[in-house]
Design a protein around this motif. Structure first.
Motif, mmCIF file in Angstrom:
data_model
loop_
_atom_site.group_PDB
_atom_site.id
_atom_site.type_symbol
_atom_site.label_atom_id
_atom_site.label_comp_id
_atom_site.label_asym_id
_atom_site.label_seq_id
_atom_site.Cartn_x
_atom_site.Cartn_y
_atom_site.Cartn_z
ATOM 1 N N CYS A 139 0.806 -1.173 0.079
ATOM 2 C CA CYS A 139 0.029 -0.059 0.025
ATOM 3 C C CYS A 139 0.939 1.370 -0.111
ATOM 4 N N TRP A 140 2.141 1.249 0.448
ATOM 5 C CA TRP A 140 2.874 2.403 0.835
ATOM 6 C C TRP A 140 3.584 2.820 -0.667
ATOM 7 N N PHE A 141 3.321 1.921 -1.811
ATOM 8 C CA PHE A 141 4.392 2.108 -2.802
ATOM 9 C C PHE A 141 3.394 2.366 -4.060
ATOM 10 N N GLN A 142 3.950 2.495 -5.270
ATOM 11 C CA GLN A 142 3.291 2.910 -6.363
ATOM 12 C C GLN A 142 2.317 1.737 -6.658
ATOM 13 N N GLY A 143 2.966 0.425 -6.442
ATOM 14 C CA GLY A 143 2.018 -0.678 -6.801
ATOM 15 C C GLY A 143 2.782 -2.007 -6.591
ATOM 16 N N GLY A 144 2.181 -3.129 -7.105
ATOM 17 C CA GLY A 144 3.115 -4.306 -6.727
ATOM 18 C C GLY A 144 2.051 -5.353 -7.407
ATOM 19 N N THR A 145 2.108 -6.635 -6.941
ATOM 20 C CA THR A 145 1.579 -7.780 -7.474
ATOM 21 C C THR A 145 0.373 -8.324 -6.221
ATOM 22 N N THR A 146 -0.515 -8.748 -6.725
ATOM 23 C CA THR A 146 -1.688 -8.952 -5.841
ATOM 24 C C THR A 146 -2.467 -10.172 -6.259
ATOM 25 N N ASP A 147 -3.109 -10.895 -5.143
ATOM 26 C CA ASP A 147 -4.209 -11.964 -5.698
ATOM 27 C C ASP A 147 -5.629 -11.368 -5.345
ATOM 28 N N SER A 148 -5.449 -10.113 -5.184
ATOM 29 C CA SER A 148 -6.997 -9.414 -4.736
ATOM 30 C C SER A 148 -7.998 -9.637 -5.657
ATOM 31 N N PHE A 149 -7.744 -9.885 -6.974
ATOM 32 C CA PHE A 149 -8.787 -10.284 -8.250
ATOM 33 C C PHE A 149 -9.226 -11.609 -8.473
ATOM 34 N N GLY A 150 -8.476 -12.560 -7.717
ATOM 35 C CA GLY A 150 -8.575 -13.806 -7.738
ATOM 36 C C GLY A 150 -7.281 -14.607 -7.802
ATOM 37 N N PRO A 151 -7.089 -15.848 -8.064
ATOM 38 C CA PRO A 151 -5.957 -16.880 -7.903
ATOM 39 C C PRO A 151 -4.994 -16.744 -8.862
ATOM 40 N N GLU A 152 -5.271 -15.946 -9.969
ATOM 41 C CA GLU A 152 -4.300 -15.483 -10.923
ATOM 42 C C GLU A 152 -3.711 -14.154 -10.540
ATOM 43 N N LEU A 153 -2.506 -13.998 -10.202
ATOM 44 C CA LEU A 153 -1.764 -12.799 -9.727
ATOM 45 C C LEU A 153 -1.816 -11.875 -10.542
ATOM 46 N N ARG A 154 -2.178 -10.530 -10.617
ATOM 47 C CA ARG A 154 -2.217 -9.417 -11.253
ATOM 48 C C ARG A 154 -1.468 -8.313 -10.625
ATOM 49 N N GLY A 155 -1.162 -7.198 -11.616
ATOM 50 C CA GLY A 155 -0.594 -6.116 -10.994
ATOM 51 C C GLY A 155 -1.412 -5.248 -10.450
ATOM 52 N N VAL A 156 -1.216 -4.223 -9.525
ATOM 53 C CA VAL A 156 -1.946 -3.234 -9.164
ATOM 54 C C VAL A 156 -1.038 -2.055 -9.036
ATOM 55 N N GLY A 157 -1.577 -0.724 -9.617
ATOM 56 C CA GLY A 157 -0.611 0.152 -9.784
ATOM 57 C C GLY A 157 -1.162 1.665 -9.202
ATOM 58 N N ASN A 158 -2.262 1.430 -8.263
ATOM 59 C CA ASN A 158 -2.765 2.590 -7.540
ATOM 60 C C ASN A 158 -2.551 2.708 -6.160
ATOM 61 N N GLY A 159 -1.217 2.378 -5.470
ATOM 62 C CA GLY A 159 -0.858 2.462 -4.378
ATOM 63 C C GLY A 159 -0.785 3.851 -3.871
#
Length: 242
Positions: A139-159
């Motif tokens: 959360c403190w960064f620009q973004g990272g990798t996450t399983d927030s959307f489902g089992p397949e990891l995706r990037g998130v860029g709105n940290g």
């Protein structure tokens, strides 16, 4: 008490099984308290469990862990409404803010709805140490990798982008994390990205990475950069926290 300059401890750790409690705070959380410089009283620590929906059973386990550690712990809950009248004043009174894991995408959405994206910048600049694990690291960064959307990891860029880098957590324990970080950096979807094995924390003063620390032996931190047409990964050897 405030840290001498804005400080963040971004981790893939912080908890361990307790001797007489379900869990205890491991050395990474204690190091977050040390970074605040607090002395002569019980450290004030607040936990945000937003990423897992403010689970009350986990808050109870943390209360037991805080009793063992000698911390004055509060849980800042946002579900179904904030449990303090003034979120910013509450956070400014803390030595360490510790953010738990779960869905970083949901966490960011809820925080923005309550104005925490702006509040945290002021709290950070005031010298309250910000820390956390997994989603509470990204959360403190620009973004990272996450399983927030489902089992397949995706990037998130709105940290929150207090730190101008990407962040990779659980780098050694989840096999899909490292290749996705490399792919996102190669594609320019993440900037230079700082990653942590389980049990490792990355310490930032201002926006500068000053060291990696570890509560588990043999673990590492990493910097992933795009260099020309390829991606370069550099290992950072952590200082072991006894």
């Amino acid at each position: 008490m405030a840290a001498s300059e804005p400080t963040i401890l971004a981790t893939s750790g912080g908890y361990r099984p307790g001797a007489r409690t379900e869990l205890e705070f491991a050395p990474l959380v204690h190091h977050g308290v040390e970074l605040s410089g607090v002395a002569g009283r019980a450290p004030r620590v607040t936990h945000l469990g937003t990423a897992s929906g403010d689970q009350r059973w986990f808050a109870a386990q943390l209360a037991d862990a805080a009793r063992v550690a000698g911390f004055e712990l509060t849980n800042l809950n946002l579900f179904g409404m904030p449990n303090v009248p003034d979120i910013e004043a509450h956070l400014l009174a803390q030595d360490l803010v510790w953010v738990g894991g779960g869905s970083v995408v949901n966490l960011l959405a809820v925080w923005r709805a309550h104005g925490l994206d702006q509040i945290f910048r002021r709290v950070w600049q005031a010298g309250v140490v910000l820390g956390g694990v997994s989603a509470g690291s990204i959360c403190w960064f620009q973004g990272g990798t996450t399983d927030s959307f489902g089992p397949e990891l995706r990037g998130v860029g709105n940290g929150l982008a207090l730190l101008p880098y990407g962040n990779g957590v659980h780098y050694d324990s989840e096999a899909r994390r490292r290749p996705l970080v490399h792919a996102l950096v190669a594609a320019g979807e993440l900037p230079e990205t700082h990653c942590s094995d389980d049990g490792v924390g990355l310490v930032y003063r201002g926006t500068s990475l000053v060291e990696a620390v570890a509560e588990r032996a043999g673990k590492g931190g990493y910097i992933v950069r795009k260099v020309a047409d390829s991606v370069e990964e550099t290992r950072i050897e952590p200082r072991f926290l006894s």
